[in-house]
Design a protein around this motif. Structure first.
Motif, mmCIF file in Angstrom:
data_model
loop_
_atom_site.group_PDB
_atom_site.id
_atom_site.type_symbol
_atom_site.label_atom_id
_atom_site.label_comp_id
_atom_site.label_asym_id
_atom_site.label_seq_id
_atom_site.Cartn_x
_atom_site.Cartn_y
_atom_site.Cartn_z
ATOM 1 N N ALA A 11 0.967 -1.271 0.052
ATOM 2 C CA ALA A 11 -0.082 -0.157 -0.060
ATOM 3 C C ALA A 11 0.881 1.249 -0.010
ATOM 4 O O ALA A 11 0.232 2.279 -0.359
ATOM 5 N N GLY A 12 2.128 1.211 0.315
ATOM 6 C CA GLY A 12 2.963 2.435 0.457
ATOM 7 C C GLY A 12 3.552 2.838 -0.631
ATOM 8 O O GLY A 12 4.377 3.828 -0.609
ATOM 9 N N VAL A 13 3.475 1.997 -1.836
ATOM 10 C CA VAL A 13 4.228 2.260 -3.089
ATOM 11 C C VAL A 13 3.307 2.703 -4.097
ATOM 12 O O VAL A 13 2.365 2.216 -4.266
ATOM 13 N N HIS A 14 3.493 3.942 -4.834
ATOM 14 C CA HIS A 14 2.767 4.669 -5.784
ATOM 15 C C HIS A 14 3.608 4.859 -6.777
ATOM 16 O O HIS A 14 4.804 5.405 -6.829
ATOM 17 N N PRO A 15 3.054 4.799 -8.150
ATOM 18 C CA PRO A 15 3.658 5.505 -9.254
ATOM 19 C C PRO A 15 3.783 6.910 -9.133
ATOM 20 O O PRO A 15 2.761 7.801 -8.559
ATOM 21 N N ALA A 16 4.977 7.508 -9.930
ATOM 22 C CA ALA A 16 4.738 9.147 -9.784
ATOM 23 C C ALA A 16 3.599 9.544 -10.795
ATOM 24 O O ALA A 16 3.263 8.876 -11.661
ATOM 25 N N VAL A 17 3.338 10.689 -10.606
ATOM 26 C CA VAL A 17 2.032 11.279 -11.334
ATOM 27 C C VAL A 17 2.685 11.205 -12.650
ATOM 28 O O VAL A 17 3.791 11.643 -12.949
ATOM 29 N N GLY A 18 1.961 10.759 -13.731
ATOM 30 C CA GLY A 18 2.350 10.742 -15.090
ATOM 31 C C GLY A 18 3.150 9.493 -15.645
ATOM 32 O O GLY A 18 3.433 9.506 -16.856
ATOM 33 N N TYR A 19 3.144 8.365 -14.839
ATOM 34 C CA TYR A 19 3.597 7.141 -14.989
ATOM 35 C C TYR A 19 2.960 6.805 -16.180
ATOM 36 O O TYR A 19 1.569 6.834 -16.215
ATOM 37 N N ARG A 20 3.513 5.950 -17.132
ATOM 38 C CA ARG A 20 2.812 5.853 -18.293
ATOM 39 C C ARG A 20 2.354 4.296 -18.404
ATOM 40 O O ARG A 20 3.313 3.460 -18.551
ATOM 41 N N VAL A 21 1.313 3.853 -18.692
ATOM 42 C CA VAL A 21 0.866 2.490 -18.505
ATOM 43 C C VAL A 21 0.098 2.199 -19.956
ATOM 44 O O VAL A 21 -1.066 2.973 -20.152
ATOM 45 N N VAL A 22 0.103 1.229 -20.463
ATOM 46 C CA VAL A 22 -0.698 0.596 -21.356
ATOM 47 C C VAL A 22 -1.460 -0.482 -20.854
ATOM 48 O O VAL A 22 -0.793 -1.574 -20.349
ATOM 49 N N LEU A 23 -2.754 -0.431 -20.986
ATOM 50 C CA LEU A 23 -3.427 -1.509 -20.554
ATOM 51 C C LEU A 23 -3.950 -2.514 -21.697
ATOM 52 O O LEU A 23 -4.903 -1.840 -22.638
ATOM 53 N N LEU A 24 -3.281 -3.630 -21.701
ATOM 54 C CA LEU A 24 -3.413 -4.496 -23.250
ATOM 55 C C LEU A 24 -4.643 -5.571 -22.519
ATOM 56 O O LEU A 24 -4.459 -6.059 -21.542
ATOM 57 N N THR A 25 -5.600 -5.718 -23.285
ATOM 58 C CA THR A 25 -6.676 -6.610 -22.705
ATOM 59 C C THR A 25 -7.340 -7.288 -24.042
ATOM 60 O O THR A 25 -7.307 -6.691 -24.982
ATOM 61 N N ALA A 26 -8.013 -8.557 -23.689
ATOM 62 C CA ALA A 26 -8.704 -9.358 -24.889
ATOM 63 C C ALA A 26 -9.673 -10.134 -24.013
ATOM 64 O O ALA A 26 -9.438 -10.675 -22.997
ATOM 65 N N GLY A 27 -10.972 -10.104 -24.596
ATOM 66 C CA GLY A 27 -11.889 -10.571 -23.981
ATOM 67 C C GLY A 27 -13.076 -9.857 -23.398
ATOM 68 O O GLY A 27 -12.519 -8.808 -22.995
ATOM 69 N N ASP A 28 -14.295 -10.459 -23.235
ATOM 70 C CA ASP A 28 -15.372 -9.610 -22.706
ATOM 71 C C ASP A 28 -15.957 -10.260 -21.602
ATOM 72 O O ASP A 28 -17.256 -10.266 -21.181
ATOM 73 N N ASP A 29 -15.211 -11.518 -21.011
ATOM 74 C CA ASP A 29 -15.840 -12.186 -19.803
ATOM 75 C C ASP A 29 -15.955 -11.362 -18.569
ATOM 76 O O ASP A 29 -15.104 -10.248 -18.498
ATOM 77 N N PRO A 30 -16.707 -11.708 -17.692
ATOM 78 C CA PRO A 30 -16.911 -11.075 -16.319
ATOM 79 C C PRO A 30 -15.644 -10.592 -15.520
ATOM 80 O O PRO A 30 -15.278 -9.806 -15.107
ATOM 81 N N ALA A 31 -14.694 -11.891 -15.629
ATOM 82 C CA ALA A 31 -13.451 -11.764 -15.121
ATOM 83 C C ALA A 31 -12.540 -10.695 -15.524
ATOM 84 O O ALA A 31 -11.980 -9.567 -14.911
ATOM 85 N N THR A 32 -12.254 -10.673 -16.972
ATOM 86 C CA THR A 32 -11.520 -9.624 -17.613
ATOM 87 C C THR A 32 -12.109 -8.231 -17.424
ATOM 88 O O THR A 32 -11.296 -7.215 -17.326
#
Length: 212
Positions: free
Chosen positions: A58-79
């Motif tokens: 809980a004490g670790v945070h990315p710096a503001v503006g950290y760049r993340v790509v969310l790569l996803t596939a599927g439309d099931d409830p878990a995803t």
């Protein structure tokens, strides 16, 4: 509507919505350090499974503006639950988030995510596990975080977060006998992205974090 919001509303965010990030920039230093019980002693071996103490991330945070790509596939409830958790985390932490939906072309989607030049690619969706295993080992300079699944033989640049009810591994191993889509609760998915991000930001990579 902002450019980013307009991109998030589209089916493939990176296509036609934004140029690649500046690759010459170094990722900003994280904020904070993990709590007791997060990083085991001695240091875990590659591909090890570790059990961090609940909330020790809980004490670790990315710096503001950290760049993340969310790569996803599927439309099931878990995803969908994983995607929602990553989006909520990014909004709370002021992460610069872009999305790639790779339903039709898994390897192409992974390539598109890498071409964006982000600091981290977060992977959500069992359909991406086998394609990621093929690609990630040849791109050790790109950091990946898999939530709710894991690679059978991850390389040092692939970190994963799993729990009882998840742990899909691909590679012909099939679905875990304990797989339970109902285990992908908002709370557990939120813990997964936070624990996984804390591991990556703390240079604890190439391992599987097992959370309750």
């Amino acid at each position: 509507m902002s450019l980013l919001a307009g991109c998030l509303a589209s089916s493939v965010v990176l296509t036609g919505c934004a140029d690649s990030w500046d690759r010459t920039r170094e990722a900003p230093a994280p904020i904070g350090t993990p709590g007791a019980g997060f990083i085991p002693t001695p240091a875990p071996s590659p591909e090890a499974t570790i059990l961090p103490a609940a909330g020790s991330w809980a004490g670790v945070h990315p710096a503001v503006g950290y760049r993340v790509v969310l790569l996803t596939a599927g439309d099931d409830p878990a995803t969908r639950a994983l995607v929602a958790a990553v989006q909520a985390w990014a909004a709370t932490e002021h992460v610069d988030l872009r999305m790639v939906h790779a339903d039709d072309d898994h390897v192409g989607g992974i390539t598109q995510a890498m071409d964006a030049g982000g600091d981290l690619i977060v992977v959500a969706g069992n359909d991406l596990i086998d394609p990621l295993a093929l690609v990630s080992a040849n791109h050790l300079d790109q950091t990946f975080l898999v939530v709710g699944a894991e690679l059978a033989e991850p390389t040092e640049n692939v970190t994963a977060v799993d729990w009882n009810g998840a742990s899909f591994r691909g590679a012909g191993l099939g679905m875990s006998s304990t797989y339970d889509a109902a285990s992908f609760t908002p709370e557990r998915c939120a813990a997964a992205i936070r624990a996984g991000a804390a591991a990556v930001l703390s240079d604890l990579t190439g391992v599987v974090l097992w959370i309750d």
